[in-house]
Design a protein around this motif. Structure first.
Motif, mmCIF file in Angstrom:
data_model
loop_
_atom_site.group_PDB
_atom_site.id
_atom_site.type_symbol
_atom_site.label_atom_id
_atom_site.label_comp_id
_atom_site.label_asym_id
_atom_site.label_seq_id
_atom_site.Cartn_x
_atom_site.Cartn_y
_atom_site.Cartn_z
ATOM 1 N N ARG A 425 30.129 53.596 34.698
ATOM 2 C CA ARG A 425 30.726 53.838 33.247
ATOM 3 C C ARG A 425 29.640 54.003 32.137
ATOM 4 O O ARG A 425 28.528 53.523 32.395
ATOM 5 C CB ARG A 425 31.675 52.715 32.852
ATOM 6 C CG ARG A 425 32.933 52.689 33.844
ATOM 7 C CD ARG A 425 33.814 51.608 33.761
ATOM 8 N NE ARG A 425 34.920 51.500 34.740
ATOM 9 C CZ ARG A 425 35.003 50.485 35.459
ATOM 10 N NH1 ARG A 425 34.557 49.174 35.136
ATOM 11 N NH2 ARG A 425 35.923 50.471 36.230
ATOM 12 N N THR A 426 29.686 54.765 31.006
ATOM 13 C CA THR A 426 28.996 54.559 30.298
ATOM 14 C C THR A 426 29.188 54.014 28.785
ATOM 15 O O THR A 426 30.492 54.499 28.285
ATOM 16 C CB THR A 426 28.419 56.100 29.946
ATOM 17 O OG1 THR A 426 27.888 56.693 31.065
ATOM 18 C CG2 THR A 426 27.219 56.093 28.749
ATOM 19 N N VAL A 452 27.450 49.813 34.736
ATOM 20 C CA VAL A 452 27.500 50.341 33.468
ATOM 21 C C VAL A 452 26.169 50.857 33.025
ATOM 22 O O VAL A 452 25.235 49.794 33.014
ATOM 23 C CB VAL A 452 28.255 49.418 32.446
ATOM 24 C CG1 VAL A 452 28.058 49.708 31.095
ATOM 25 C CG2 VAL A 452 29.492 49.175 32.762
ATOM 26 N N THR A 453 26.165 51.884 32.139
ATOM 27 C CA THR A 453 24.863 52.348 31.691
ATOM 28 C C THR A 453 24.863 52.156 30.204
ATOM 29 O O THR A 453 26.183 52.796 29.653
ATOM 30 C CB THR A 453 24.563 53.646 32.070
ATOM 31 O OG1 THR A 453 24.151 53.835 33.314
ATOM 32 C CG2 THR A 453 23.148 54.234 31.206
ATOM 33 N N VAL A 454 24.165 51.770 29.325
ATOM 34 C CA VAL A 454 24.340 51.565 27.799
ATOM 35 C C VAL A 454 23.215 52.528 27.420
ATOM 36 O O VAL A 454 21.933 52.626 27.721
ATOM 37 C CB VAL A 454 23.716 50.112 27.480
ATOM 38 C CG1 VAL A 454 24.104 49.841 26.170
ATOM 39 C CG2 VAL A 454 24.604 48.999 28.099
ATOM 40 N N ILE A 455 23.678 53.343 26.509
ATOM 41 C CA ILE A 455 22.961 54.307 25.980
ATOM 42 C C ILE A 455 22.968 54.315 24.594
ATOM 43 O O ILE A 455 23.753 53.546 23.875
ATOM 44 C CB ILE A 455 23.360 55.654 26.187
ATOM 45 C CG1 ILE A 455 24.643 56.076 25.626
ATOM 46 C CG2 ILE A 455 23.224 56.119 27.821
ATOM 47 C CD1 ILE A 455 25.346 57.631 25.865
ATOM 48 N N ARG A 456 21.862 54.743 23.800
ATOM 49 C CA ARG A 456 21.851 55.004 22.226
ATOM 50 C C ARG A 456 22.703 56.004 21.658
ATOM 51 O O ARG A 456 23.298 56.774 22.639
ATOM 52 C CB ARG A 456 20.386 55.192 21.829
ATOM 53 C CG ARG A 456 19.469 54.227 22.116
ATOM 54 C CD ARG A 456 18.171 54.755 21.705
ATOM 55 N NE ARG A 456 17.708 55.125 20.324
ATOM 56 C CZ ARG A 456 16.872 55.333 19.731
ATOM 57 N NH1 ARG A 456 15.618 55.895 20.563
ATOM 58 N NH2 ARG A 456 16.619 55.610 18.620
ATOM 59 N N ASP A 457 23.076 55.855 20.483
ATOM 60 C CA ASP A 457 24.426 56.699 20.006
ATOM 61 C C ASP A 457 24.022 58.071 20.230
ATOM 62 O O ASP A 457 22.749 58.594 20.097
ATOM 63 C CB ASP A 457 24.330 56.321 18.414
ATOM 64 C CG ASP A 457 25.836 56.667 17.835
ATOM 65 O OD1 ASP A 457 26.755 56.791 19.006
ATOM 66 O OD2 ASP A 457 26.140 56.318 16.960
ATOM 67 N N SER A 458 24.899 58.865 20.499
ATOM 68 C CA SER A 458 24.987 60.316 20.818
ATOM 69 C C SER A 458 25.959 61.073 20.721
ATOM 70 O O SER A 458 27.378 60.493 20.874
ATOM 71 C CB SER A 458 24.512 60.310 22.400
ATOM 72 O OG SER A 458 24.578 62.026 22.826
ATOM 73 N N GLY A 460 28.807 62.950 21.694
ATOM 74 C CA GLY A 460 29.305 63.180 23.105
ATOM 75 C C GLY A 460 28.691 62.633 24.216
ATOM 76 O O GLY A 460 28.754 63.095 25.349
ATOM 77 N N PHE A 461 28.014 61.387 24.026
ATOM 78 C CA PHE A 461 27.581 60.480 25.133
ATOM 79 C C PHE A 461 26.587 61.632 26.074
ATOM 80 O O PHE A 461 25.750 62.052 25.448
ATOM 81 C CB PHE A 461 28.749 60.044 26.305
ATOM 82 C CG PHE A 461 29.595 59.136 25.538
ATOM 83 C CD1 PHE A 461 29.499 57.844 25.597
ATOM 84 C CD2 PHE A 461 30.825 59.486 24.917
ATOM 85 C CE1 PHE A 461 30.557 56.699 25.113
ATOM 86 C CE2 PHE A 461 31.637 58.784 24.273
ATOM 87 C CZ PHE A 461 31.513 57.299 24.422
ATOM 88 N N VAL A 462 26.645 61.409 27.465
ATOM 89 C CA VAL A 462 25.575 62.141 28.103
ATOM 90 C C VAL A 462 26.740 63.284 29.151
ATOM 91 O O VAL A 462 26.383 64.465 28.847
ATOM 92 C CB VAL A 462 24.864 61.458 29.204
ATOM 93 C CG1 VAL A 462 24.205 62.382 30.279
ATOM 94 C CG2 VAL A 462 23.822 60.496 28.448
#
Length: 553
Positions: A425-426, A452-458, A460-462
Motif C-alpha cells: 500500500r502507498t 506500506v511505502t510512504v511517499i512525499r506529496d504527489s 496522483g501518488f505513483v
C-alpha cells in the motif's frame, strides 16, 4: 524485454564497409518508383523457405536460432568470419542444451544446425526468399545495405528490417522496389520474447506483410501488425512506464527502489521502471526515449528525463555494467532493506467522504484488522483524529485545502487498486503532516502485515500516475489507428510483460477513473503530457469499453 535499438551486430561496419564509408558524404536519394515492375511484383504470392539474415549480433543470432528450428534454410551473412563461427558454436551449444533438457530431439538439433549456412558475400544470399537486416540503427547505412541487397536478390525476395526506431517508409525510399521492404521487429532475447511486429511502409505490399505474419507463426512467434509510426506499438506504448517513473523520481516523490516496489507489488507489474531500465540499459533506452520524442516532434507525453542523460554520461547504464539505478553483485541488485513499520496505532481515525468508494475501502480494511481504532463519524474531524483522504489524481495538500482540513494531520492513501488485495500500500503526506500522524497512518495500513511505502506529496501518488499514463498512451495508439485494438493489448502484454495491455488495464480499473486521474493531474500541473486522449475521454464519458469500436459507414 530489451529492444534492439543498439546495433544488431558489432561487425556491422565490417559487413558493409561501403555503406559506412559513404555515410558522412552521401544522402541516398529516393529511387523513382517503377510502376510497371511494381504491378508485376504485387501480383506475386510471397513464399519463404530460405531466409537470409544480415548481422550476427544478438538479434541476428536469435532470429537464426528460431528460423532453423522452424524448418527454414538460413543464410547468415557477416564478413567477419570469426563472428560467424561464434554463431555456429553458440547455436550448437544451445541445441545441445535443449536436447539434454528433453526439449529437442537430437536428430532435430542436427538437422536445424545443418540448415544454417554462412554466406561469404552478399551474392550467396541470391536464392533467399526473404532477408532480415539486423544491424546498426542508422537510416543512411540501412538504405545503402538494402540497395546492395537489391542488386543480388530475386525480384520477389522480401527485404525486412529489424529496426525498432526508424521509419520503414524512409528505409524503403532508397530502394528500387519499396513495396517489398517491410519491418519485422523482434525483441531481445528473440527465442524467449515470442512477439514480433510486422510493419509496412507507405509503399509496402500487404502481401509481403502477410508472408511475414505467416513466417512468424511458423517459427513460434505471435505476430502483430502496425502502421509505420515512431516506436510502432511496443516501444511507443512503453513510454508510459519509463518516462512517468522518471518524472515521479525527478520530483523527489520517492526513491527509485520505492517506485519499483509500488509498481510491482501494488500495481502488479513484473518489473518497475528502474528495474526495467537497468535491464535494457541506458545506452539503449535513453536513445529510444530521445528518438521517439523527437520523431513525434517533441510531444510532451514522451518527454525524456535529464536523469537518464546524466547517468548515461557517467557510465551508470544498468545491469550489464554492474551499476545503474542499482548496484549489481553477481548479477543481483543490491537493495537496502526497508525499515520496520511503526507499531503505534492512531486512537481515532476520520475518513474523508469526498470519495465514497475510497472511504468504503478504508473502513473495510480497518474492520478486518485486529486492532482497536475508533472511527470518527462526525462531519468534521475531532481534534485528535488522524485524517485520511483518498484522492484520485490529486495530492494530499489539495485534498486538505479543498475540504478545509488540518493539513498537519492529513495522510492520503492510494485506493486505485483495492486495499485488501494488493501486496503493498502507498500513503503520502502533506508538507505539513507531523511525523506522529505519518507514523500512525503507516502503522494502521500495515497492521495486517502488508508493507506500506510512504511517499512525499504527489498529484496522483505513483501507481495512479504511471498506470494512467500507460492507459492514455495506449488509447492514443488506438485513436491514431496504428494497430488493431487486439494487437495493441497483445503486443504490450507480450512485448513488455505487463499484466494486461493498456486498453484492458483501463477497462479493469474503469475508464472514468483513469479519466478523472488524468484530468486532475492535468489541471493541477498544467502539463500537457497529462491531457486525456480523445479515445479515452469519449468512451469514459459514454460508459463504453476502451475496446469499443464505433460503426462507420
Amino acid at each position: 524485454m530489451r529492444s534492439n535499438v543498439s546495433p544488431g551486430s558489432e561487425q556491422s561496419r565490417a559487413a558493409f564497409p561501403r555503406a559506412f564509408d559513404r555515410l558522412d558524404t552521401t544522402r541516398v536519394p529516393r529511387v523513382p518508383f517503377p510502376k510497371e515492375q511494381n504491378r508485376i511484383m504485387t501480383q506475386h504470392e510471397y513464399r519463404i523457405e530460405t531466409l537470409g539474415i544480415v548481422g550476427s549480433g544478438a538479434m541476428g543470432l536469435g532470429i537464426a536460432q528460431i528460423a532453423a528450428l522452424g524448418g527454414l534454410n538460413v543464410r547468415l551473412y557477416d564478413t567477419n568470419s570469426k563472428a560467424l563461427a561464434a554463431v555456429r558454436d553458440h547455436l550448437s551449444e544451445t541445441f545441445t542444451k535443449l536436447t539434454a533438457k528433453g526439449k529437442l530431439k537430437e536428430a532435430d538439433a542436427h538437422a536445424a544446425l545443418a540448415r544454417v549456412r554462412d554466406a561469404g558475400d552478399t551474392g550467396e544470399l541470391s536464392d533467399c526468399d526473404a532477408i532480415i537486416e539486423a544491424i546498426v540503427e542508422d537510416l543512411d547505412i540501412k538504405r545503402e545495405v538494402f540497395r546492395e541487397l537489391e542488386a543480388v536478390v530475386g525480384p520477389h525476395c522480401i527485404l525486412a528490417s529489424n529496426t525498432s526506431s526508424l521509419s520503414i517508409t524512409a528505409i524503403a525510399a532508397g530502394c528500387a522496389h519499396p513495396e517489398r521492404v517491410t519491418g519485422f521487429h523482434f525483441f531481445n532475447p528473440v527465442p524467449l520474447m515470442r512477439v514480433v511486429e510486422v510493419i509496412e511502409g507507405l509503399r509496402g505490399d500487404p502481401r509481403a506483410g502477410d508472408a511475414l505474419m505467416d513466417l512468424a507463426r511458423r517459427i513460434g512467434h505471435t505476430p502483430v501488425r502496425a502502421k509505420d509510426m515512431p516506436g510502432f506499438i511496443v516501444n511507443h506504448a512503453g513510454r508510459g512506464m519509463n518516462t512517468e517513473g522518471l518524472r515521479v523520481a525527478s520530483e523527489g516523490v520517492a526513491s527509485f527502489a520505492d517506485i519499483d516496489r509500488i509498481m510491482r507489488e501494488q500495481a502488479g507489474f513484473r518489473l518497475g521502471p528502474f528495474e526495467l531500465l537497468d535491464l535494457t540499459a541506458l545506452d539503449v533506452s535513453h536513445l529510444v526515449m530521445k528518438s521517439i520524442y523527437h520523431q513525434f516532434y517533441e510531444e510532451p507525453r514522451f518527454r525524456p528525463s535529464p536523469i537518464t542523460g546524466t547517468r548515461l554520461a557517467g557510465g551508470l547504464i544498468g545491469r550489464k555494467a554492474g551499476e545503474g539505478f542499482y548496484r549489481y553483485v553477481d548479477g543481483k541488485a543490491e537493495v537496502a532493506p526497508e525499515p520496520a513499520a511503526p507499531t503505534r496505532l492512531p486512537t481515532h481515525v476520520w475518513i474523508s467522504r469526498a470519495s465514497h468508494a475510497g472511504r468504503a475501502q478504508v473502513l473495510k480494511l480497518i474492520a478486518q484488522c485486529d486492532c482497536t481504532v475508533h472511527i470518527d463519524t462526525a462531519s468534521t474531524p475531532g481534534p485528535d483524529s488522524l485524517i485520511v483522504v483518498t484522492p484520485l489524481g490529486l495530492d494530499a495538500t489539495t485534498s486538505a485545502v479543498n475540504e478545509h482540513l488540518d493539513a498537519t494531520r492529513v495522510v492520503a492513501v492510494d485506493t486505485l487498486f483495492p486495499l485488501d488485495t494488493v501486496a503493498r500500500r502507498t500513503i503520502m503526506t502533506t508538507p505539513a503532516t507531523t511525523p506522529a500522524m505519518r507514523d500512525a497512518a503507516h502503522a494502521l495500513f500495515a497492521s495486517d502485515g502488508v508493507p506500506v511505502t510512504v511517499i512525499r506529496d504527489s498529484t496522483g501518488f505513483v501507481a495512479q500516475r504511471v498506470v494512467a499514463t500507460i492507459v492514455n498512451i495506449g488509447c492514443d495508439i488506438a485513436q491514431q489507428g496504428i494497430a488493431t485494438l487486439e494487437d495493441i493489448d497483445l503486443a504490450v502484454a507480450l512485448g513488455l510483460g505487463y499484466p494486461r495491455g493498456p486498453l484492458a488495464l483501463g477497462d479493469a480499473l474503469g475508464a472514468a477513473t483513469i479519466l478523472t486521474i488524468l484530468r486532475n493531474i492535468h489541471n493541477a500541473l498544467g502539463d500537457p503530457r497529462y491531457r486525456p486522449s480523445p479515445w479515452l475521454a469519449r468512451r469514459a464519458q459514454l460508459g463504453l469499453s476502451l475496446t469499443h469500436i464505433e460503426e462507420l459507414r
